[in-house]
Design a protein around this motif. Structure first.
Motif, PDB file in Angstrom:
ATOM      1  N   GLN A   7       0.840  -1.186   0.000  1.00  0.00           N
ATOM      2  CA  GLN A   7       0.000   0.000   0.000  1.00  0.00           C
ATOM      3  C   GLN A   7       0.879   1.241   0.000  1.00  0.00           C
ATOM      4  OE1 GLN A   7      -2.110   0.966   3.599  1.00  0.00           O
ATOM      5  NE2 GLN A   7      -0.820  -0.390   4.855  1.00  0.00           N
ATOM      6  N   LEU A   8       0.288   2.344  -0.484  1.00  0.00           N
ATOM      7  CA  LEU A   8       1.058   3.585  -0.571  1.00  0.00           C
ATOM      8  C   LEU A   8       0.307   4.737   0.075  1.00  0.00           C
ATOM      9  CD1 LEU A   8       2.871   3.671  -4.024  1.00  0.00           C
ATOM     10  CD2 LEU A   8       3.875   3.794  -1.759  1.00  0.00           C
ATOM     11  N   SER A   9      -0.276   4.496   1.201  1.00  0.00           N
ATOM     12  CA  SER A   9      -0.860   5.595   1.948  1.00  0.00           C
ATOM     13  C   SER A   9       0.252   6.492   2.465  1.00  0.00           C
ATOM     14  CB  SER A   9      -1.677   5.054   3.118  1.00  0.00           C
ATOM     15  OG  SER A   9      -0.824   4.345   4.007  1.00  0.00           O
ATOM     16  N   ALA A  10      -0.103   7.708   2.875  1.00  0.00           N
ATOM     17  CA  ALA A  10       0.905   8.663   3.337  1.00  0.00           C
ATOM     18  C   ALA A  10       1.725   8.083   4.490  1.00  0.00           C
ATOM     19  CB  ALA A  10       0.219   9.962   3.774  1.00  0.00           C
ATOM     20  N   SER A  11       1.072   7.308   5.342  1.00  0.00           N
ATOM     21  CA  SER A  11       1.789   6.758   6.494  1.00  0.00           C
ATOM     22  C   SER A  11       2.729   5.624   6.113  1.00  0.00           C
ATOM     23  CB  SER A  11       0.777   6.262   7.525  1.00  0.00           C
ATOM     24  OG  SER A  11      -0.030   5.229   6.960  1.00  0.00           O
ATOM     25  N   ALA A  12       2.545   5.073   4.888  1.00  0.00           N
ATOM     26  CA  ALA A  12       3.360   3.927   4.470  1.00  0.00           C
ATOM     27  C   ALA A  12       4.545   4.326   3.598  1.00  0.00           C
ATOM     28  CB  ALA A  12       2.487   2.918   3.714  1.00  0.00           C
ATOM     29  N   LEU A  13       4.693   5.599   3.265  1.00  0.00           N
ATOM     30  CA  LEU A  13       5.740   6.016   2.332  1.00  0.00           C
ATOM     31  C   LEU A  13       7.138   5.815   2.909  1.00  0.00           C
ATOM     32  CD1 LEU A  13       4.114   9.246   0.854  1.00  0.00           C
ATOM     33  CD2 LEU A  13       4.516   7.065  -0.318  1.00  0.00           C
ATOM     34  N   PRO A  56      13.197   9.228  -0.716  1.00  0.00           N
ATOM     35  CA  PRO A  56      12.997  10.465   0.041  1.00  0.00           C
ATOM     36  C   PRO A  56      13.417  11.673  -0.793  1.00  0.00           C
ATOM     37  CG  PRO A  56      14.243   8.846   1.314  1.00  0.00           C
ATOM     38  CD  PRO A  56      14.213   8.351  -0.100  1.00  0.00           C
ATOM     39  N   VAL A  57      12.604  12.723  -0.758  1.00  0.00           N
ATOM     40  CA  VAL A  57      12.924  13.986  -1.434  1.00  0.00           C
ATOM     41  C   VAL A  57      12.544  15.109  -0.487  1.00  0.00           C
ATOM     42  CG1 VAL A  57      12.446  15.511  -3.376  1.00  0.00           C
ATOM     43  CG2 VAL A  57      12.560  13.046  -3.744  1.00  0.00           C
ATOM     44  N   GLY A  58      13.561  15.809   0.058  1.00  0.00           N
ATOM     45  CA  GLY A  58      13.275  16.863   1.011  1.00  0.00           C
ATOM     46  C   GLY A  58      12.504  16.313   2.190  1.00  0.00           C
ATOM     47  N   ASP A  59      11.350  16.917   2.444  1.00  0.00           N
ATOM     48  CA  ASP A  59      10.505  16.467   3.546  1.00  0.00           C
ATOM     49  C   ASP A  59       9.484  15.419   3.107  1.00  0.00           C
ATOM     50  OD1 ASP A  59      11.767  18.231   5.275  1.00  0.00           O
ATOM     51  OD2 ASP A  59      10.363  19.858   4.812  1.00  0.00           O
ATOM     52  N   GLY A  60       9.552  15.006   1.832  1.00  0.00           N
ATOM     53  CA  GLY A  60       8.561  14.066   1.323  1.00  0.00           C
ATOM     54  C   GLY A  60       9.205  12.912   0.582  1.00  0.00           C
ATOM     55  N   TYR A  61       8.465  12.403  -0.410  1.00  0.00           N
ATOM     56  CA  TYR A  61       8.910  11.222  -1.145  1.00  0.00           C
ATOM     57  C   TYR A  61       8.550  11.381  -2.614  1.00  0.00           C
ATOM     58  CZ  TYR A  61       9.395   9.314   3.501  1.00  0.00           C
ATOM     59  OH  TYR A  61       9.760   9.120   4.805  1.00  0.00           O
ATOM     60  N   TYR A  84      -0.479   9.114  -7.319  1.00  0.00           N
ATOM     61  CA  TYR A  84       0.796   9.363  -6.653  1.00  0.00           C
ATOM     62  C   TYR A  84       0.909  10.844  -6.323  1.00  0.00           C
ATOM     63  CZ  TYR A  84       1.784   4.746  -8.604  1.00  0.00           C
ATOM     64  OH  TYR A  84       1.723   3.419  -8.935  1.00  0.00           O
ATOM     65  N   GLY A  85      -0.152  11.381  -5.765  1.00  0.00           N
ATOM     66  CA  GLY A  85      -0.178  12.808  -5.477  1.00  0.00           C
ATOM     67  C   GLY A  85       0.897  13.254  -4.508  1.00  0.00           C
ATOM     68  N   TRP A  86       1.460  12.314  -3.772  1.00  0.00           N
ATOM     69  CA  TRP A  86       2.549  12.624  -2.844  1.00  0.00           C
ATOM     70  C   TRP A  86       3.882  12.825  -3.554  1.00  0.00           C
ATOM     71  CZ3 TRP A  86       5.895   8.699  -3.805  1.00  0.00           C
ATOM     72  CH2 TRP A  86       5.361   7.495  -4.265  1.00  0.00           C
TER      73      TRP A  86
END
Length: 579
Positions: free
Chosen positions: A355-361, A391-396, A421-423
């Motif tokens: 899964q690719l929820s925000a918490s799973a990134l 990882p990219v900066g504070d995100g993915y 993949y809005g994240w």
């Protein structure tokens, strides 16, 4: 109700569109009678729009420039006036394509839109000429109009304009809802590939009318066949006229060899609703700043150097399952493919992620590092393409990568926003890598559906495109990725898990390609640019095939017509400019 609201209301109603398919000879008067006959036949279904084939006034074969000019028509002349009279009789908009006399001795291949009143509402000159058309016709100096009518906004193009992506793309970007394509084509891949893909990639309706019957004077069929090696049956129109919906569904299709009319009822509200299942608007998500080189004169750009291997073994791998446990299956599949001689391998998109929820990134990024290390350890002398989360900066970010036993060779972050993949933020640099046996690029599937990217890669000399993907719609594998290979003369390997949208695919370039020159390795088969297709079964396993990087050097489809450098670069502002 205001005029704008009234127009929207009209466009939500059903529109009946038709395409008439027939033969055209060398007698202009007889050809006019044929056009009028088939317009009357089309009128029986009470259409709002009828599209006729390309060069309806005369077969596209001329003794010399004077002959072409002599059999051409004038926009205010008798031929067009008679078509206008038929449009009035059946009360339909009509698109007819003819050779048209211009200033002096100049001629153009021109599509004309005629209203039910008989008025000529617009004309569009052909932008991409093929073969001997370059000897007799002038390419369009300016874009054709988008004609706003009570049945929708209409754009026109002709035959070779639709074998490459730019002309239909520009029409759609300028607001066309229905693309009217007039054809004069022997190619069997027009109907299976080039016509339907333009509807799906641009999210519009396409109404396409091709010819049947001899495309050159009948007396010349045998001599031309003997001279060119093209069998007589391929010197005739391929038919397959069709009407295609914005999702790539073919709503109506004609036969390959019979004169006839096809029609379908369409609802233009489908154009406004045309998004991917995840909600991505593929038109709004475009990145014009990335595409600016498409609008530059090829004469001022360096020609790529092709040094790819004559042949390479490649493989697309489909796994028994996905998620955390899939890595062991992937290691086994990669090892077996390496032992079978595959030089480049492609794995399905994010096969190791459940899964690719925000918490799973964060977990997916940690898994990605382990997957890269594990696959590098078993790939030997081969190279593996896959997607990972970084990882990219504070995100993915979602990144397509190519690795070998030393680690990552090439990284391509996602370039277009994808709602699923809005994240993953859209990045700004298109990458490729010249290796010892191929010039390679990797794209995630959500990038590979955009025709602009593969075009830019072809301009650099990329001869092998690797696509780890998870398609959301059937057209992506049925026509979309095949067209990316075909319109750019580029080998392509796409891997996905088998599902309702299709299975993995390998596109291999034939050596014999250019029409009107001898073919040495295979008989002429009527395919204009479609590569050899190897499609995976709908089950786990390895699909392996040979690709031919060196064959990407030849992009000349017919004398004077280069698929990539022959693009109408001076008309591509809708693609390259921010709107």
């Amino acid at each position: 109700m205001g005029m704008e609201d009234q127009g929207d209301a009209l466009r939500s109603q059903t529109v009946r569109v038709a395409a008439a398919q027939f033969a055209v000879g060398v007698d202009v008067a007889a050809n006019l009678r044929t056009c009028l006959h088939w317009l009357r036949e089309a009128g029986r279904c009470k259409p709002d729009l009828v599209v006729l084939p390309e060069f309806a006034n005369h077969a596209s074969w001329y003794d010399d420039a004077a002959h072409c000019h002599r059999v051409a028509v004038d926009i205010d002349g008798e031929f067009v006036a008679a078509i206008a009279g038929a449009a009035r009789d059946i009360q339909a908009y009509v698109v007819v394509n003819c050779t048209v006399r211009r200033e002096g001795t100049t001629c153009t291949g021109t599509s004309l839109l005629i209203a039910p009143t008989g008025e000529v509402l617009g004309s569009n000159d052909k932008q991409v000429l093929i073969g001997h058309e370059n000897d007799f016709l002038q390419r369009a100096p300016q874009p054709g109009p988008i004609v706003d009518t009570p049945i929708g906004r209409l754009g026109m193009y002709a035959c070779m304009d639709g074998v490459v992506a730019e002309t239909p793309r520009c029409l759609a970007l300028r607001g066309a809802q229905i693309l009217c394509n007039s054809l004069n084509s022997f190619a069997t891949d027009e109907g299976s590939l080039h016509i339907p893909v333009r509807a799906a990639e641009n999210r519009v309706f396409v109404v396409a009318a091709n010819k049947v019957g001899a495309l050159i004077p009948e007396a010349l069929l045998e001599p031309v066949s003997a001279q060119t090696g093209i069998p007589v049956r391929f010197l005739s129109g391929a038919g397959d006229s069709q009407i295609v919906a914005p999702d790539g569904t073919v709503l109506a299709m004609a036969s390959a060899d019979r004169a006839e009319v096809i029609w379908a009822d369409i609802d233009l509200a489908e154009v406004a609703r045309a998004q991917r299942p995840d909600g991505t608007d593929v038109i709004a998500a475009r990145r014009p700043a990335l595409y600016k080189d498409l609008g530059v004169d090829p004469a001022t750009q360096p020609e790529p150097v092709f040094s790819g291997a004559a042949r390479l073994e490649v493989a697309a791998l489909q796994l028994p399952g996905t998620g955390v446990g899939a890595l062991e299956a992937a290691i086994t599949a990669v090892s077996e493919a390496v032992n079978a001689g595959a030089r480049y391998l492609v794995l399905p998109e994010l096969f190791f992620v459940s899964q690719l929820s925000a918490s799973a990134l964060a977990t997916a990024a940690a898994q990605s590092a382990g997957v890269v290390e594990a696959l590098a350890a078993v790939c030997g002398e081969s190279r593996v393409a896959l997607n990972i989360v970084e990882p990219v900066g504070d995100g993915y970010a979602l990144v397509a990568v190519l690795l070998d036993r030393s680690g990552l060779l090439l990284r391509q972050p996602l370039l277009h926003r994808s709602e699923r993949y809005g994240w993953s933020p859209a990045q700004d640099e298109l990458q490729s890598l010249q290796l010892d046996d191929a010039h390679v690029a990797v794209l995630s599937g959500d990038d590979a559906i955009y025709p602009e990217l593969s075009r830019l890669l072809a301009m650099r000399g990329v001869d092998l495109l690797l696509v780890p993907c998870a398609p959301l719609e059937a057209w992506e594998l049925r026509t979309g990725l095949v067209e990316r290979a075909a319109e750019n003369r580029m080998n392509l390997v796409a891997a996905c898990q088998p599902g309702p949208q299709g299975s993995s695919l390998i596109c291999s370039l034939q050596k014999d390609f250019t029409v009107m020159t001898p073919w040495a390795e295979r008989p002429f088969d009527g395919l204009l640019s479609q590569p050899i297709l190897t499609r995976a079964a709908a089950c786990p396993g390895r699909t392996q095939a040979t690709v031919y990087p060196a064959n990407a050097a030849n992009k000349v489809v017919s004398l004077g017509t280069d698929l990539v450098r022959g693009r109408a670069w001076w008309l591509l502002d809708p693609i390259t400019a921010a709107h």
